[in-house]
Write a protein that holds these residues in place. Structure first.
Motif, mmCIF file in Angstrom:
data_model
loop_
_atom_site.group_PDB
_atom_site.id
_atom_site.type_symbol
_atom_site.label_atom_id
_atom_site.label_comp_id
_atom_site.label_asym_id
_atom_site.label_seq_id
_atom_site.Cartn_x
_atom_site.Cartn_y
_atom_site.Cartn_z
ATOM 1 N N LYS A 24 0.833 -1.212 0.000
ATOM 2 C CA LYS A 24 0.000 0.000 0.000
ATOM 3 C C LYS A 24 0.864 1.257 0.000
ATOM 4 C CE LYS A 24 -4.020 -2.053 2.259
ATOM 5 N NZ LYS A 24 -4.942 -1.991 3.428
ATOM 6 N N PHE A 25 1.975 1.192 0.722
ATOM 7 C CA PHE A 25 2.864 2.356 0.769
ATOM 8 C C PHE A 25 3.463 2.639 -0.598
ATOM 9 C CE2 PHE A 25 7.280 3.904 1.246
ATOM 10 C CZ PHE A 25 6.999 5.158 1.770
ATOM 11 N N TRP A 26 3.977 1.603 -1.266
ATOM 12 C CA TRP A 26 4.588 1.802 -2.578
ATOM 13 C C TRP A 26 3.566 2.356 -3.579
ATOM 14 C CZ3 TRP A 26 9.157 2.135 -1.239
ATOM 15 C CH2 TRP A 26 9.889 1.148 -0.609
ATOM 16 N N LEU A 29 2.649 5.998 -2.789
ATOM 17 C CA LEU A 29 3.751 6.906 -3.133
ATOM 18 C C LEU A 29 3.822 7.156 -4.628
ATOM 19 C CD1 LEU A 29 6.205 8.393 -1.844
ATOM 20 C CD2 LEU A 29 7.566 6.368 -2.406
ATOM 21 N N THR A 30 3.769 6.101 -5.413
ATOM 22 C CA THR A 30 3.934 6.256 -6.856
ATOM 23 C C THR A 30 2.716 6.868 -7.531
ATOM 24 O OG1 THR A 30 4.756 5.101 -8.826
ATOM 25 C CG2 THR A 30 3.051 3.987 -7.567
ATOM 26 N N SER A 31 1.540 6.749 -6.916
ATOM 27 C CA SER A 31 0.328 7.300 -7.530
ATOM 28 C C SER A 31 0.027 8.727 -7.087
ATOM 29 C CB SER A 31 -0.882 6.402 -7.227
ATOM 30 O OG SER A 31 -1.067 6.279 -5.834
ATOM 31 N N ALA A 159 12.869 6.047 -1.989
ATOM 32 C CA ALA A 159 11.566 5.400 -1.821
ATOM 33 C C ALA A 159 10.766 5.430 -3.124
ATOM 34 C CB ALA A 159 10.782 6.081 -0.698
ATOM 35 N N MET A 160 10.817 6.558 -3.828
ATOM 36 C CA MET A 160 10.120 6.648 -5.114
ATOM 37 C C MET A 160 10.699 5.645 -6.105
ATOM 38 S SD MET A 160 7.776 7.925 -6.977
ATOM 39 C CE MET A 160 7.224 9.413 -6.135
ATOM 40 N N ALA A 169 7.075 -0.649 -13.336
ATOM 41 C CA ALA A 169 7.109 0.453 -14.295
ATOM 42 C C ALA A 169 8.519 0.764 -14.770
ATOM 43 C CB ALA A 169 6.485 1.707 -13.676
ATOM 44 N N HIS A 170 9.546 0.425 -13.963
ATOM 45 C CA HIS A 170 10.923 0.753 -14.316
ATOM 46 C C HIS A 170 11.891 -0.322 -13.836
ATOM 47 C CE1 HIS A 170 10.298 4.770 -15.897
ATOM 48 N NE2 HIS A 170 9.547 5.066 -14.855
ATOM 49 N N PHE A 171 13.038 -0.354 -14.505
ATOM 50 C CA PHE A 171 14.166 -1.168 -14.058
ATOM 51 C C PHE A 171 15.044 -0.320 -13.127
ATOM 52 C CE2 PHE A 171 13.017 -3.125 -18.138
ATOM 53 C CZ PHE A 171 12.954 -4.475 -17.760
#
Length: 365
Positions: A24-26, A29-31, A159-160, A169-171
């Motif tokens: 939930k934290f990740w 943060l990303t949204s 963290a991001m 979404a990314h490597f």
């Protein structure tokens, strides 16, 4: 590159297998702290604390987003959620062994390198870090305390970066590149700020950034380079078509950039007066204006948008042009006007305007 990509897949597997509460934290943060938040959250908050810092946040953010789009077009970065299928390095049995999941924030439609979620905040937050560090330095000689703003900045970007790897979404190498590019750009732009009272400059900036991006895209297409390849891969491998959003496309980023530059031009065209700027020294007025700005921008960007691509892009330009004008001019001026209406300024009794007419009259009788 395949070795880097494969290592990135294993990193994502490890993150998704981590503590359940971290998921939930990740995702939060990303949204909630994506590149759009530079224009809708960081800029109005920074502007409420310090006008020049806020303007630098917006300026740095729009330049960073434009550069991020151009770099993504020509670096052809893959994204994990489609690369794992397209690479051909894994059999169907091996793919089933990877317990990888997609999320609503996974299906970005642009290329993946460098990470915009890391690069754009990395650049736009640099003026805030610099200002906070200078403020702390005036209060203490402790080098540990003076490092706190930079440490918070670094922890946020780490963290991001982890959140972007987590959602596929990314490597890892893409988020590292984004962080380094963003910090370097923020440092460089901080050293040469523009004249924020020059409206013509920002009109020229908006035109140059838009036309140069269109020219680069057109030239690449004419040369046989397909810059829209990522749209097809994202559509093919996204788990849910509803997760494919128009605002993740490269041209949506360009609309944010152009709109924000035009908003700065409009604000510079009708600046606050010296008296209004003096009134805003009152922290209560600034806090009220900032609170209203956050609410207004949230409402503005939740308004229904067109579903066809061309109209959606036009609406994006308009929304992001209105935002800076609201934050810099309209809301502060409205708050000051409301304060003056509810609590009229005190006029000293010895003001000549208050002297009765018969006292100022000459006696010619």
């Amino acid at each position: 590159m395949d070795a880097l990509h494969e290592a990135g897949i294993h990193a994502a597997v490890a993150l998704q297998a981590g503590l359940p509460w971290l998921e939930k934290f990740w995702i939060y943060l990303t949204s909630h702290f994506d590149p759009k938040s530079i224009f809708t959250f960081y800029f109005p908050v920074a502007h409420g604390l310090n006008t020049r810092v806020g303007l630098m946040v917006l300026w740095t953010g729009l330049v960073a987003e434009w550069l991020n789009v151009v770099l993504k077009w020509f670096l052809f970065g893959e994204r994990p959620f489609w690369w794992i299928h397209e690479s051909g390095l894994f059999s169907q049995e091996e793919l089933k062994e990877f317990p990888l999941r997609q999320f609503p924030v996974t299906c970005e439609t642009g290329p993946g390198s460098p990470s915009g979620h890391c690069m754009i905040p990395g650049a736009a937050l640099w003026p805030i870090v610099t200002a906070l560090t200078a403020k702390v330095a005036t209060c203490t000689q402790s080098w540990v305390l003076r490092l706190i703003p930079f440490l918070a900045y670094t922890l946020f970007l780490v963290a991001m970066a982890l959140s972007r790897i987590f959602v596929l979404a990314h490597f890892p190498h893409q988020v590292v590149t984004g962080v380094l590019a963003g910090a370097a750009l923020g440092w460089g732009l901080q050293r040469c700020p523009p004249n924020f009272r020059n409206s013509q400059f920002f009109v020229v900036v908006a035109a140059v950034l838009l036309l140069s991006a269109l020219a680069l895209h057109g030239l690449a297409t004419a040369a046989g380079i397909d810059l829209d390849w990522s749209l097809r891969l994202a559509s093919t491998w996204c788990s849910d078509p509803a997760w494919l959003r128009l605002d993740t496309r490269p041209f949506a980023s360009l609309c944010r950039v152009v709109g924000s530059a035009l908003g700065l031009a409009l604000a510079a065209r009708m600046p606050l007066t010296r008296r209004e700027e003096d009134d805003l020294i009152d922290s209560r007025l600034r806090m009220t204006s900032t609170g209203l700005a956050l609410v207004a921008l949230d409402i503005l960007h939740k308004l229904p948008k067109a579903t066809d691509t061309a109209s959606f892009y036009r609406h994006m330009v308009c929304f992001y042009a209105v935002g800076p004008f609201l934050v810099i001019i309209v809301l502060p001026r409205s708050v000051i006007a409301l304060r003056n209406f509810l609590d009229p300024p005190y006029i000293p009794p010895n003001n000549p305007l208050l002297v009765p007419a018969h006292q100022g009259a000459t006696h010619n009788e």
